[in-house]
Motif scaffolding. Structure first.
Motif, mmCIF file in Angstrom:
data_model
loop_
_atom_site.group_PDB
_atom_site.id
_atom_site.type_symbol
_atom_site.label_atom_id
_atom_site.label_comp_id
_atom_site.label_asym_id
_atom_site.label_seq_id
_atom_site.Cartn_x
_atom_site.Cartn_y
_atom_site.Cartn_z
ATOM 1 N N PRO A 139 0.554 -0.924 -0.006
ATOM 2 C CA PRO A 139 -0.152 -0.288 0.120
ATOM 3 C C PRO A 139 1.039 1.223 -0.557
ATOM 4 O O PRO A 139 1.961 0.962 0.705
ATOM 5 C CB PRO A 139 -0.716 -0.511 1.093
ATOM 6 C CG PRO A 139 -0.165 -1.030 2.760
ATOM 7 C CD PRO A 139 0.305 -1.825 1.274
ATOM 8 N N ALA A 140 0.205 2.239 -0.301
ATOM 9 C CA ALA A 140 1.376 3.449 -0.476
ATOM 10 C C ALA A 140 0.864 4.278 0.807
ATOM 11 O O ALA A 140 0.331 4.277 1.179
ATOM 12 C CB ALA A 140 0.411 4.742 -1.181
ATOM 13 N N GLY A 141 2.018 4.732 1.400
ATOM 14 C CA GLY A 141 2.587 5.766 2.441
ATOM 15 C C GLY A 141 1.529 5.094 3.349
ATOM 16 O O GLY A 141 1.063 3.448 4.197
ATOM 17 N N GLY A 142 0.899 5.851 4.265
ATOM 18 C CA GLY A 142 0.470 4.898 5.145
ATOM 19 C C GLY A 142 -0.979 5.991 5.672
ATOM 20 O O GLY A 142 -1.320 5.857 4.606
ATOM 21 N N PRO A 143 -1.818 5.730 6.258
ATOM 22 C CA PRO A 143 -3.185 6.364 6.163
ATOM 23 C C PRO A 143 -3.284 8.010 6.412
ATOM 24 O O PRO A 143 -1.973 8.983 6.624
ATOM 25 C CB PRO A 143 -3.774 6.363 8.316
ATOM 26 C CG PRO A 143 -2.476 5.803 8.800
ATOM 27 C CD PRO A 143 -1.442 5.399 7.744
#
Length: 272
Positions: A139-143
């Motif tokens: 997944p891209a990056g975090g929240p």
């Protein structure tokens, strides 16, 4: 000229005049500061995606859609979305011809939306995964940063004001929320005065229309789900944004900026 009136009558006249002045003041109160009424928005129905994970650990999203002419298979990598149009029948040959060889060994998720039954869709996915030797997509990056997650509409407006139009394709504009800096130091406010009431009314109406039309369009729905699969935001982020747009006011961008400002670490006073 008022000598003929009693004290009681004069008092009544004064009260009436004060009430009249108050009524006039309220009647002509600055319309710019009046809140906009909430929009009447049709609900966005569940899109009907089903999640399936292959033996190789690849995320696959399946949906019954399309028509007798066929549907689409899409591959979402970290850098691009590849969408293939496939016929309702004789799809194996068309799939072989269209597979993007440049994705061999890449990380990706698969999305299949068409008239095919679940077994056929899983067969398609298994063939693509094996042929391209796909790997699970990280997944891209975090929240989303807290301020942006709490002020989605203000973030959307600022994103569109800050990013070039070429970066905001209609079906992907909402996903550009992840491109908005979460630091006030990196964020240049595009308009010190903010949007006017009428400009905001037009903008939020247009945005709800775009979000609704894209949600209801089979091809755009693939774009939306591909972004959801890549960024992995809260499950209902898209529909939350759509609903909040209808309730929003022109103060939304300023409220986000205030949140970002309050979240900045306070500098220690310098010691001399």
């Amino acid at each position: 000229m008022l000598h003929g009136f009693s004290r009681t009558t004069l008092s009544v006249l004064i009260i009436v005049c004060l009430l009249l002045i108050s009524w006039i003041h309220l009647g002509f109160k600055d319309e710019e500061e009046q809140p906009l009424p909430a929009l009447t928005q049709p609900l966005l129905a569940d899109a009907g995606w089903r999640y399936w994970q292959s033996l190789e650990g690849i995320a696959v999203y399946l949906r019954r859609a399309g028509d007798i002419n066929g549907g689409h298979l899409a591959l979402r990598s970290a850098s691009a979305l590849y969408t293939l149009k496939l016929p309702a029948t004789d799809w194996p040959d068309h799939l072989k011809q269209q597979l993007p060889g440049s994705l061999k060994g890449s990380q990706a998720v698969l999305l299949i939306a068409g008239p095919w039954d679940e077994l056929s869709q899983k067969t398609m996915a298994a063939y693509v995964i094996r042929t391209l030797n796909l790997q699970p997509l990280e997944p891209a990056g975090g929240p989303l940063p807290t301020c942006i997650a709490e002020h989605l509409v203000g973030a959307l407006w600022l994103t569109q004001a800050l990013l070039p139009a070429s970066a905001l394709q209609p079906a992907h504009a909402w996903a550009a929320l992840y491109s908005l800096p979460d630091s006030l130091a990196l964020l240049t406010r595009p308009d010190a005065t903010g949007p006017t009431r009428s400009a905001w009314a037009e903008w939020r109406l247009e945005q709800t229309r775009i979000l609704r039309q894209n949600w209801q369009n089979d091809l755009s729905q693939i774009d939306i789900q591909a972004d959801l699969a890549y960024y992995r935001p809260p499950e209902d982020l898209y529909r939350q944004l759509y609903h909040q747009l209808g309730q929003s006011q022109k103060t939304a961008p300023a409220e986000l900026l205030q949140c970002l400002s309050a979240a900045q670490p306070q500098r220690e006073p310098s010691q001399h």
